[in-house]
Write a protein that holds these residues in place. Structure first.
Motif, PDB file in Angstrom:
ATOM      1  N   ALA A 152       1.472   8.710   6.888  1.00 19.92           N
ATOM      2  CA  ALA A 152       2.131   7.473   6.466  1.00 19.92           C
ATOM      3  C   ALA A 152       2.262   6.516   7.650  1.00 19.92           C
ATOM      4  O   ALA A 152       2.022   5.317   7.525  1.00 19.92           O
TER       5      ALA A 152
ATOM      6  N   ASP B  53      -2.730  -0.410   9.246  1.00 18.05           N
ATOM      7  CA  ASP B  53      -3.004  -1.159   8.027  1.00 18.05           C
ATOM      8  C   ASP B  53      -4.230  -0.614   7.296  1.00 18.05           C
ATOM      9  O   ASP B  53      -5.167  -1.349   6.976  1.00 18.05           O
TER      10      ASP B  53
ATOM     11  N   ILE C 256      -1.167   4.999   8.481  1.00 20.18           N
ATOM     12  CA  ILE C 256      -1.555   4.019   7.470  1.00 20.18           C
ATOM     13  C   ILE C 256      -0.828   2.703   7.723  1.00 20.18           C
ATOM     14  O   ILE C 256      -1.398   1.622   7.659  1.00 20.18           O
ATOM     15  N   ARG C 257       0.461   2.817   8.069  1.00 17.57           N
ATOM     16  CA  ARG C 257       1.258   1.618   8.297  1.00 17.57           C
ATOM     17  C   ARG C 257       0.817   0.917   9.576  1.00 17.57           C
ATOM     18  O   ARG C 257       0.542  -0.271   9.602  1.00 17.57           O
TER      19      ARG C 257
ATOM     20  N   GLU D  56       2.768  16.386   9.045  1.00 17.16           N
ATOM     21  CA  GLU D  56       1.452  15.797   8.807  1.00 17.16           C
ATOM     22  C   GLU D  56       1.537  14.599   7.869  1.00 17.16           C
ATOM     23  O   GLU D  56       0.915  13.569   8.090  1.00 17.16           O
TER      24      GLU D  56
ATOM     25  N   ASP E  98       0.821  -1.202   0.000  1.00 14.47           N
ATOM     26  CA  ASP E  98       0.000   0.000   0.000  1.00 14.47           C
ATOM     27  C   ASP E  98       0.862   1.263   0.000  1.00 14.47           C
ATOM     28  O   ASP E  98       0.547   2.239  -0.654  1.00 14.47           O
TER      29      ASP E  98
ATOM     30  N   GLU F 180       2.148   1.922  -3.361  1.00  7.04           N
ATOM     31  CA  GLU F 180       1.087   2.499  -4.199  1.00  7.04           C
ATOM     32  C   GLU F 180       0.933   3.976  -3.903  1.00  7.04           C
ATOM     33  O   GLU F 180       0.716   4.785  -4.782  1.00  7.04           O
ATOM     34  N   LEU F 181       1.060   4.283  -2.614  1.00  5.51           N
ATOM     35  CA  LEU F 181       0.903   5.666  -2.183  1.00  5.51           C
ATOM     36  C   LEU F 181       1.835   6.585  -2.955  1.00  5.51           C
ATOM     37  O   LEU F 181       1.445   7.650  -3.395  1.00  5.51           O
TER      38      LEU F 181
ATOM     39  N   ARG G 174      -6.106   0.430   4.236  1.00  2.83           N
ATOM     40  CA  ARG G 174      -5.938   0.065   2.828  1.00  2.83           C
ATOM     41  C   ARG G 174      -6.812   0.957   1.954  1.00  2.83           C
ATOM     42  O   ARG G 174      -8.017   0.759   1.875  1.00  2.83           O
ATOM     43  N   ALA G 175      -6.171   1.928   1.332  1.00  3.08           N
ATOM     44  CA  ALA G 175      -6.913   2.812   0.446  1.00  3.08           C
ATOM     45  C   ALA G 175      -6.361   2.653  -0.956  1.00  3.08           C
ATOM     46  O   ALA G 175      -5.150   2.617  -1.153  1.00  3.08           O
ATOM     47  N   ARG G 176      -7.255   2.543  -1.904  1.00  2.00           N
ATOM     48  CA  ARG G 176      -6.823   2.378  -3.294  1.00  2.00           C
ATOM     49  C   ARG G 176      -6.038   3.609  -3.736  1.00  2.00           C
ATOM     50  O   ARG G 176      -5.082   3.526  -4.466  1.00  2.00           O
ATOM     51  N   ASP G 177      -6.471   4.766  -3.269  1.00  2.00           N
ATOM     52  CA  ASP G 177      -5.962   6.027  -3.769  1.00  2.00           C
ATOM     53  C   ASP G 177      -5.673   6.911  -2.552  1.00  2.00           C
ATOM     54  O   ASP G 177      -6.542   7.101  -1.720  1.00  2.00           O
ATOM     55  N   PRO G 178      -4.450   7.404  -2.415  1.00  2.00           N
ATOM     56  CA  PRO G 178      -4.127   8.195  -1.214  1.00  2.00           C
ATOM     57  C   PRO G 178      -4.943   9.480  -1.117  1.00  2.00           C
ATOM     58  O   PRO G 178      -5.053  10.063  -0.043  1.00  2.00           O
TER      59      PRO G 178
ATOM     60  N   LYS H  55      -6.287   8.440  14.188  1.00  2.00           N
ATOM     61  CA  LYS H  55      -6.505   9.842  14.563  1.00  2.00           C
ATOM     62  C   LYS H  55      -6.351  10.037  16.068  1.00  2.00           C
ATOM     63  O   LYS H  55      -5.642  10.944  16.510  1.00  2.00           O
TER      64      LYS H  55
END
Lengths: 339, 505
Positions: B383, B390, B386-387, B378, A5, A8-9, B392-396, B415
């Motif tokens: 990042a 986990d 997200i790590r 930020e 992921d 991809e980012l 999971r987004a197709r598009d940031p 958050k």
């Protein structure tokens, strides 16, 4: 899984660069270029430096007010009182300066006093609007509709139904603020640029700006995320008030007077500039540069109509109206999904 | 109370009905039948599939497979509530009325009676009045909905159903938000409808109520039909047993024990608010404390009050042994207390914004450098979040509103972690989330506690309360009904407290 992921980012944005330059961001800019070319084709005079500087100078009043309106609207509010607030502040400013003239020689002191009272009134008027909408829990539309009527009638009352004129001696000293330039750029334009830059930084680079976006997106989420919703809202109205003061400070030396007609419909032009610029009327998204473009576009339309016989100058409002509606329609974005 | 003679004539039935949403199966070959003039209760835990079955029976969802029969005939019920024309009316838990209109206007909304071009208000009012009289409801057709209590609004829904000549009335947890007296009134009205031959399906978590009003009971569990029995054949304990009957799977991470003399980080003594009474409990360092109970039992209200989102009438809150009152979310944040709302869409995330502004919003002061937002910090935080969780987004650049429920929940977790909290309160951590993500979220929660944070989990899903919590507080009607530890933490025990059958001595 997580690593994939992350890769991809970093990869995705490049692929999307073209599609990311969507109409929403570029729209006002494209519209301005189209108008520019159109203006040039219609009349060569459009492009000469005198005319362009005229457009910029005239855009500055609405533009400066619209920068303030961008904050209010982004945070999900609205301020209808800016036009009559400008008239009211002009009136009080002139009355105070005339009064001081009776006790002292015309000089910079008097001008500074006028500027100071203008700023104080702008802050106070903004605070009242903000306080009533938040703590009073009255809708912004109603509060500012009310204050719009009040300021307008207060001007009429102080002018006794006529015009308040600035003392000639004072005006002579104050005049350059509108008519002079610095490094070849008219002072109102410089002020406009400065206000826009400060506005841009405030909206996009500070906690306050982020809070405006959050409140406009969803007040509840903001509240649950430790945002002081009321205080932030009040600040947006105060900022709007200060912008009105600044616009007034450069407007007064232009005509040297204030009357019941001063600043009529400025509120609508300011809101129109904000909306044309891509800020969402329901809040949550705002763009200062868009607002600047919006103000320029509105002035350019009037200017182009002045330079051509194709469409009557009296139809200025019609053309502006059409542009506003089309801009909002295009920004809604769902026309794209139909493809 | 007489249960009367019930005909064995079956009006509506479902046979072998299955339902999947996308790839998630929620109902597995369920059977159900409804007789004329009976009250048929549907019971089961949250997520057992009751609401889905009700929606299928009223045409709001179409079954993926299986058949629905109306009067013995196989039918495909029309969508969007058009099944009301066939006499099948569903009353949603969150009622469906136009708040600013009057009772009469609501009842006839969309099928107004007219005299030529004008509304025939008089006749409509008379009709509504006669229905209201029939029910013994003390409201006027001219009352505005927004002026009515929830119970009265429910009556309006019932009148609406009557005016459509409903033969089947389906009610999704009608009593969840009612007081005892209001429930009594509702049951009287249900009796009347039943005696006039209307068949009624209703779901409830309050087992004693079901014992009183229902003729038959159908139990569901994990999307499957478990049993349908005459009410008199079932004791309350038997009902609870049928609803539960499951072993805890490997969904949950192993529990570490909490040190019995670990520091008490949060202690609440005799807390009263508008919604809860006399709340006292302790939370220790590294502990996962569960708050169980029915929807509306006051669990959320307790913690909103503690975190400065609701008013405290009286009582004391001690943070790390010091008496404290948090008056705003900002104060709670600075004290290291984070509340993660159950309402992701309305209170948790800015749906039209991307991940980054959402992630940093609560901890925004941490991302300021020289009075300006530190964009780099930020981005790093995003990042990191997200790590760590986990996401999971197709598009940031995806907006939060376009993310799946599971990813939204992970984003919310990321958050609140940005403020580096000592105490984390998570309200309904896995509502509307698929099983795989649930498992991840449980292990995140266990890891937080293992790191020395203290976690409160408010949940309506009993298995997760049992699966991850060290200690469980059960609430009922705004009060703490019992506090369970160790082997007492099991479903039948919690159900007894949560439904008011048992009270701590």
């Amino acid at each position: 899984m997580a690593e994939i992921d992350l890769n991809e980012l970093s990869r995705k944005p490049k692929k999307n660069l073209l599609s990311r330059l969507d109409f929403k961001t570029l729209g006002p800019f494209i519209a301005m270029i189209v108008l520019f070319i159109f203006g040039y084709l219609i009349n060569d005079a459009f492009i000469n430096s005198g005319n362009l500087s005229n457009i910029l100078t005239r855009s500055s009043f609405i533009g400066i007010i619209a920068v303030g309106a961008t904050f209010v609207i982004t945070a999900g509010g609205i301020d209808l009182s800016v036009g009559s607030m400008a008239a009211f502040i002009s009136g009080i400013m002139i009355l105070l300066m005339n009064e001081l003239k009776t006790v002292m020689e015309p000089g910079l002191t008097i001008i500074f006093a006028g500027v100071a009272i203008s700023i104080v009134l702008g802050i106070a008027a903004g605070f009242i609007n903000g306080f009533l909408t938040t703590k009073g829990k009255i809708e912004a539309f109603i509060v500012t509709l009310g204050s719009m009527g009040i300021y307008r009638s207060l001007v009429t009352y102080s002018a006794d139904g006529g015009t308040i004129s600035l003392d000639r001696g004072v005006r002579k000293i104050y005049r350059p603020v509108y008519y002079e330039d610095l490094f070849g750029i008219p002072i109102p334009v410089l002020v406009f640029v400065a206000v826009a830059i400060v506005g841009y930084i405030l909206l996009n680079k500070t906690v306050f700006g982020r809070h405006c976006f959050a409140i406009g997106s969803n007040e509840n989420v903001a509240k649950y995320s430790a945002v002081n919703v009321d205080r932030t809202r009040i600040k947006t109205y105060i900022l709007q008030g200060i912008c009105v003061s600044i616009a007034t400070i450069i407007y007064v030396p232009r005509l040297g007077s204030a009357s019941a007609q001063t600043g009529t419909l400025w509120e609508l032009e300011a809101i129109a500039a904000v909306i044309i610029g891509g800020t969402m009327l329901k809040g949550g998204y705002g763009r200062i540069w868009g607002t600047v473009m919006g103000a320029l576009i509105l002035t350019m339309i009037g200017n182009i109509l002045n330079l051509t016989d194709l469409i009557s100058n009296y139809l200025n409002g019609t053309v502006q109206g059409v542009i506003i509606v089309v801009a909002v329609y295009l920004q809604r974005g769902d026309w794209k999904k139909k493809k | 109370m007489s249960k009367g003679e019930i005909s064995t004539e079956i009006i509506l039935s479902a046979e072998g009905v299955s339902k999947s949403f996308g790839s998630v199966a929620v109902l597995f070959s369920v059977r159900f039948n409804l007789r004329k003039g009976e009250v048929h209760a549907l019971i089961g835990e949250n997520g057992a599939g009751k609401s889905t079955l009700m929606k299928i029976l009223s045409g709001l969802h179409q079954p993926t497979s299986g058949t629905i029969k109306l009067d013995g005939q196989e039918v495909q019920l029309p969508p969007f509530g058009q099944a009301e024309d066939l006499g099948i009316v569903l009353i949603h838990q969150e009622l469906n009325l136009a708040e600013q209109l009057t009772v009469e206007e609501n009842v006839f909304l969309g099928r107004e009676m007219v005299n030529g071009l004008l509304l025939n208000r008089k006749e409509m009012e008379q009709k509504v009045q006669s229905y209201l009289d029939e029910l013994g409801a003390d409201i006027s057709p001219r009352d505005r909905i927004c002026d009515l209590s929830i119970a009265e609004k429910q009556m309006v829904e019932i009148v609406k159903a009557m005016s459509r000549d409903a033969r089947v009335l389906i009610m999704d947890e009608p009593t969840a938000v009612l007081t005892d007296a209001e429930t009594q009134l509702l049951f009287k009205q249900i009796e009347k409808l039943k005696n006039s031959g209307v068949a009624i399906v209703f779901s409830s978590h309050k087992l004693a109520e079901i014992k009183r009003i229902a003729d038959r009971v159908t139990v569901m569990r994990d999307g499957q039909w478990i049993a349908t029995k005459q009410t008199e054949e079932l004791s309350l304990d038997a009902m609870a047993q049928l609803m539960v009957g499951r072993e805890l799977s490997k969904l949950y991470p192993p529990k570490n024990e909490v040190d019995v003399d670990a520091e008490v980080v949060l202690e609440v003594k005799n807390l009263y608010t508008d919604f809860v009474k006399n709340i006292s409990f302790q939370l220790r360092k590294g502990q996962i404390l569960g708050f169980s109970g029915l929807v509306g039992s006051g669990r959320t209200a307790v913690f909103e009050a503690i975190c400065g989102l609701g008013e405290i009438q009286s009582g004391e809150v001690f943070l790390y042994g010091k008496k404290t009152q948090l008056n705003s979310v900002a104060q709670a944040r600075d004290a290291g207390v984070a509340y993660l709302t159950k309402d992701r869409k309305e209170k948790g995330l800015l749906l039209n914004q991307q991940m980054q502004p959402n992630l940093t919003l609560l901890a925004l002061p941490n991302f300021v450098k020289n009075f300006l937002m530190d964009d780099k910090a930020e981005q790093q935080a995003t990042a990191r979040g997200i790590r760590r969780f986990d996401i999971r987004a197709r598009d940031p650049n995806i907006t939060a509103g376009d993310m799946s429920g599971g990813n939204q929940q992970k984003l919310l977790l990321a958050k609140i972690m940005e403020i580096d909290p000592q105490i984390v309160i998570i309200d309904e951590p896995t509502r509307g989330i698929d099983v795989g993500t649930k498992q991840q979220i449980y292990s995140f929660i266990a890891a937080l506690a293992a790191d020395g944070m203290s976690v409160v989990v408010i949940s309506s899903e009993m298995p997760e309360i049992i699966g991850i919590c060290h200690e469980v507080v059960v609430m009922y009607n705004g009060k703490i009904q019992g506090i369970l530890q160790g082997s007492e933490i099991n479903e039948s025990e919690i159900v007894r407290y949560a439904s008011g059958l048992r009270e701590a001595s």
